[in-house]
Structures are given as C-alpha cells and as structure tokens.
Design a protein around this motif. Structure first.
Motif, PDB file in Angstrom:
ATOM      1  N   HIS A 133       0.930  -1.109   0.043  1.00 11.41           N
ATOM      2  CA  HIS A 133      -0.091  -0.066   0.057  1.00 11.41           C
ATOM      3  C   HIS A 133       0.775   1.168   0.049  1.00 11.41           C
ATOM      4  N   VAL A 134       0.504   2.169  -0.868  1.00 13.02           N
ATOM      5  CA  VAL A 134       1.106   3.545  -0.794  1.00 13.02           C
ATOM      6  C   VAL A 134      -0.090   4.679  -0.688  1.00 13.02           C
ATOM      7  N   VAL A 135       0.078   5.480   0.234  1.00 16.75           N
ATOM      8  CA  VAL A 135      -0.856   6.465   0.595  1.00 16.75           C
ATOM      9  C   VAL A 135      -0.393   8.001   0.476  1.00 16.75           C
ATOM     10  N   PHE A 136      -0.964   8.665  -0.373  1.00 22.31           N
ATOM     11  CA  PHE A 136      -0.490  10.131  -0.579  1.00 22.31           C
ATOM     12  C   PHE A 136      -1.075  10.956   0.912  1.00 22.31           C
ATOM     13  N   ARG A 137      -0.431  12.181   0.854  1.00 22.34           N
ATOM     14  CA  ARG A 137      -0.556  13.092   1.804  1.00 22.34           C
ATOM     15  C   ARG A 137      -0.930  12.668   3.268  1.00 22.34           C
ATOM     16  N   ALA A 138       0.070  11.586   3.628  1.00 24.54           N
ATOM     17  CA  ALA A 138       0.022  10.855   4.550  1.00 24.54           C
ATOM     18  C   ALA A 138       0.238  11.795   6.121  1.00 24.54           C
ATOM     19  N   ASP A 139      -0.536  12.814   6.614  1.00 21.70           N
ATOM     20  CA  ASP A 139      -0.476  13.312   7.838  1.00 21.70           C
ATOM     21  C   ASP A 139      -0.730  12.191   8.755  1.00 21.70           C
ATOM     22  N   GLU A 140      -0.547  12.768   9.974  1.00 21.63           N
ATOM     23  CA  GLU A 140      -1.077  11.716  11.090  1.00 21.63           C
ATOM     24  C   GLU A 140      -2.445  11.220  10.938  1.00 21.63           C
ATOM     25  N   ALA A 141      -3.223  12.001  10.740  1.00 25.57           N
ATOM     26  CA  ALA A 141      -4.819  11.441  10.808  1.00 25.57           C
ATOM     27  C   ALA A 141      -4.897  10.651   9.517  1.00 25.57           C
ATOM     28  N   GLY A 152      -8.977  11.641 -14.239  1.00 25.15           N
ATOM     29  CA  GLY A 152      -9.243  11.841 -12.713  1.00 25.15           C
ATOM     30  C   GLY A 152      -7.844  11.136 -12.093  1.00 25.15           C
ATOM     31  N   PHE A 153      -7.938  11.042 -10.774  1.00 22.15           N
ATOM     32  CA  PHE A 153      -6.824  10.569  -9.839  1.00 22.15           C
ATOM     33  C   PHE A 153      -7.450  10.077  -8.633  1.00 22.15           C
ATOM     34  N   GLY A 154      -7.131   8.824  -7.973  1.00 22.57           N
ATOM     35  CA  GLY A 154      -7.521   8.466  -6.822  1.00 22.57           C
ATOM     36  C   GLY A 154      -7.419   9.479  -5.819  1.00 22.57           C
ATOM     37  N   GLY A 155      -8.662   9.796  -5.091  1.00 24.17           N
ATOM     38  CA  GLY A 155      -8.640  10.845  -4.098  1.00 24.17           C
ATOM     39  C   GLY A 155      -9.413  11.653  -4.559  1.00 24.17           C
ATOM     40  N   GLY A 156      -9.859  11.725  -5.845  1.00 24.30           N
ATOM     41  CA  GLY A 156     -10.725  12.974  -6.465  1.00 24.30           C
ATOM     42  C   GLY A 156      -9.761  14.248  -6.793  1.00 24.30           C
ATOM     43  N   LEU A 157     -10.573  15.318  -7.161  1.00 25.54           N
ATOM     44  CA  LEU A 157     -10.008  16.646  -7.593  1.00 25.54           C
ATOM     45  C   LEU A 157      -8.901  17.006  -6.765  1.00 25.54           C
ATOM     46  N   ARG A 158      -8.941  16.938  -5.605  1.00 25.72           N
ATOM     47  CA  ARG A 158      -7.839  17.503  -4.824  1.00 25.72           C
ATOM     48  C   ARG A 158      -6.359  16.782  -4.950  1.00 25.72           C
ATOM     49  N   MET A 159      -6.501  15.508  -5.588  1.00 28.23           N
ATOM     50  CA  MET A 159      -5.282  14.878  -5.926  1.00 28.23           C
ATOM     51  C   MET A 159      -4.864  15.121  -7.395  1.00 28.23           C
ATOM     52  N   LEU A 160      -5.557  15.913  -8.242  1.00 22.16           N
ATOM     53  CA  LEU A 160      -5.116  16.360  -9.584  1.00 22.16           C
ATOM     54  C   LEU A 160      -3.635  16.948  -9.569  1.00 22.16           C
ATOM     55  N   ASP A 161      -3.441  17.768  -8.606  1.00 20.68           N
ATOM     56  CA  ASP A 161      -2.005  18.496  -8.507  1.00 20.68           C
ATOM     57  C   ASP A 161      -1.009  17.492  -8.553  1.00 20.68           C
ATOM     58  N   ILE A 162      -1.216  16.362  -7.701  1.00 19.16           N
ATOM     59  CA  ILE A 162      -0.151  15.400  -7.358  1.00 19.16           C
ATOM     60  C   ILE A 162       0.014  14.517  -8.785  1.00 19.16           C
ATOM     61  N   SER A 189       1.700  16.810 -11.135  1.00 18.26           N
ATOM     62  CA  SER A 189       3.379  16.930 -10.898  1.00 18.26           C
ATOM     63  C   SER A 189       4.070  15.740 -11.156  1.00 18.26           C
ATOM     64  N   LEU A 190       3.482  14.590 -11.044  1.00 16.72           N
ATOM     65  CA  LEU A 190       3.958  13.119 -11.315  1.00 16.72           C
ATOM     66  C   LEU A 190       4.486  13.168 -12.943  1.00 16.72           C
ATOM     67  N   LEU A 191       3.337  13.718 -13.689  1.00 15.09           N
ATOM     68  CA  LEU A 191       3.568  13.607 -15.191  1.00 15.09           C
ATOM     69  C   LEU A 191       4.439  14.549 -15.515  1.00 15.09           C
ATOM     70  N   ALA A 192       4.443  15.704 -14.872  1.00 13.97           N
ATOM     71  CA  ALA A 192       5.653  16.871 -15.092  1.00 13.97           C
ATOM     72  C   ALA A 192       7.036  16.410 -14.891  1.00 13.97           C
ATOM     73  N   ARG A 193       7.307  15.612 -13.786  1.00 12.42           N
ATOM     74  CA  ARG A 193       8.280  14.971 -13.295  1.00 12.42           C
ATOM     75  C   ARG A 193       9.188  13.997 -14.491  1.00 12.42           C
ATOM     76  N   GLU A 194       7.881  13.344 -15.118  1.00 14.51           N
ATOM     77  CA  GLU A 194       8.223  12.264 -16.072  1.00 14.51           C
ATOM     78  C   GLU A 194       8.305  12.910 -17.497  1.00 14.51           C
ATOM     79  N   GLY A 195       8.436  14.256 -17.742  1.00 14.92           N
ATOM     80  CA  GLY A 195       8.563  15.096 -18.773  1.00 14.92           C
ATOM     81  C   GLY A 195       7.177  14.922 -19.990  1.00 14.92           C
ATOM     82  N   VAL A 196       5.993  14.568 -19.221  1.00 16.86           N
ATOM     83  CA  VAL A 196       4.854  14.449 -20.018  1.00 16.86           C
ATOM     84  C   VAL A 196       4.113  15.701 -20.029  1.00 16.86           C
ATOM     85  N   LEU A 197       4.221  16.474 -19.058  1.00 19.23           N
ATOM     86  CA  LEU A 197       3.584  17.882 -19.210  1.00 19.23           C
ATOM     87  C   LEU A 197       4.700  18.792 -18.860  1.00 19.23           C
ATOM     88  N   PRO A 198       4.456  19.886 -19.064  1.00 19.55           N
ATOM     89  CA  PRO A 198       5.418  21.188 -18.398  1.00 19.55           C
ATOM     90  C   PRO A 198       5.287  21.189 -17.028  1.00 19.55           C
TER      91      PRO A 198
END
Length: 190
Positions: free
Chosen positions: A34-42, A164-174, A177-186
C-alpha cells in the motif's frame, strides 16, 4: 483468543517525505502492499486501521526482518524516483488489496506503461482484452492501492485530457506533478 504459537501477521510501514508530500508505504512479507498520498498523522492512522482490518495484520513501524528490509528498499526506490535517478520500480508487490479485473488492469499498467509515456483508459481496456471497459479501467485506477509504483498517473483520457486521480479532484495537482516529473507535461508555473 489467539493461539500463542500462531505467528501474528505484520505490516511494516513508514512515511517517506517526497516532492508531492508525505507518502505512507506499507509492506507485508510478500512485498509492498500500500502507498497513500498526503500521509499526515490522521491519514496515516486511518489508512493503517483499514489496512489492518483488510489484511488481518498488525501494523509495525519499520520493523526489522524481511518485511522491514523490503520496506527499506521501497523507501530507497521512491526516493530515487523523486530524485530523478529511477525510471522503473523493481519492487516485490503484494497484490492482496486488488483482485479480478482491477488486478489485471493494474498489472498491465505496472508492466506495460513505462516512465515518460501515457496510455488512454480505452487503450488500457483493450490491452487487457476488454475493449468496452474504459470506465471500469477508470474505477481500477481510482482503487489502485500502489500509486506512483503502479503508475495510475500515466492513464489519461482518450482526447488527451488529464482524467481523474485516486482521491478525487484534490489529488489532480499530484497527478500533474508526477506527469511533469516524467516529462509528459510542462512543470507547473506555481
């Protein structure tokens, strides 16, 4: 009552700091589960409770032994990916959190869509022998228990939209960012 001679199954976990925020990484004796984004304490607490319930396992923060070793390898590879030196993950994966069609789609994604490339939902459905299942592929992407490592961010709409992206619209920034990191997006301007 638990039999004292029966070993308790454990899930090793830790949180890694990355360019997209903290990631919870959890591994069983079979591999990364398992991998979970935005892994704050809660978020971490809730994710570990769900994981323990689904797997019948006890979470342990980065224990020693084989599961801890696999988790350390996962942390190293995640750090290398975000550091720009890793283009393909070579981790053992535990597919316990996905089954059936979802598992088939995720395995195809993991092995068939390399760094820096993208695939459409419809194309991925066709690859797994279900050409009419583009929406079901979207559902599989949304339920991906191993984002980043199983690169659901590389799946786009057929018209080139980001989708889309898992976690809904609030995760589209991630996803961006990942697509930019891989050179797919600026890279984002801000």
């Amino acid at each position: 009552m638990t039999n004292p001679e029966t070993p308790t199954r454990t899930v090793a976990w830790t949180v890694a700091d990355t360019a997209v925020g903290p990631l919870l990484l959890a591994a069983t004796e079979k591999g990364l589960v398992h991998v979970v984004f935005r892994a704050d304490e809660a978020t971490t607490t809730a994710a570990l409770e769900r994981l323990a319930s689904r797997l019948g396992a006890t979470p342990e923060h980065l224990p020693g032994g084989p599961a801890g070793d696999r988790l350390r390898e996962a942390v190293e590879q995640v750090e290398a990916y975000f550091g720009g030196t890793l283009r393909a993950f070579t981790l053992e994966l535990d597919w316990s959190l996905s089954a059936g069609f979802h598992r088939t789609v995720l395995r195809e994604l993991a092995g068939g869509v390399p760094f820096g490339s993208v695939v459409g939902y419809q194309d991925l459905a066709t690859r797994v022998g279900e050409p009419g299942a583009a929406r079901a592929v979207g559902v599989a992407m949304g339920s991906n228990p191993l984002p980043v490592v199983v690169p659901c961010h590389r799946v786009l709409e057929s018209d080139g939209g980001i989708g889309g992206f898992g976690g809904g619209l609030r995760m589209l920034d991630i996803k961006r960012s990942l697509l930019a990191r891989e050179g797919v997006l600026p890279e984002p301007l801000f």
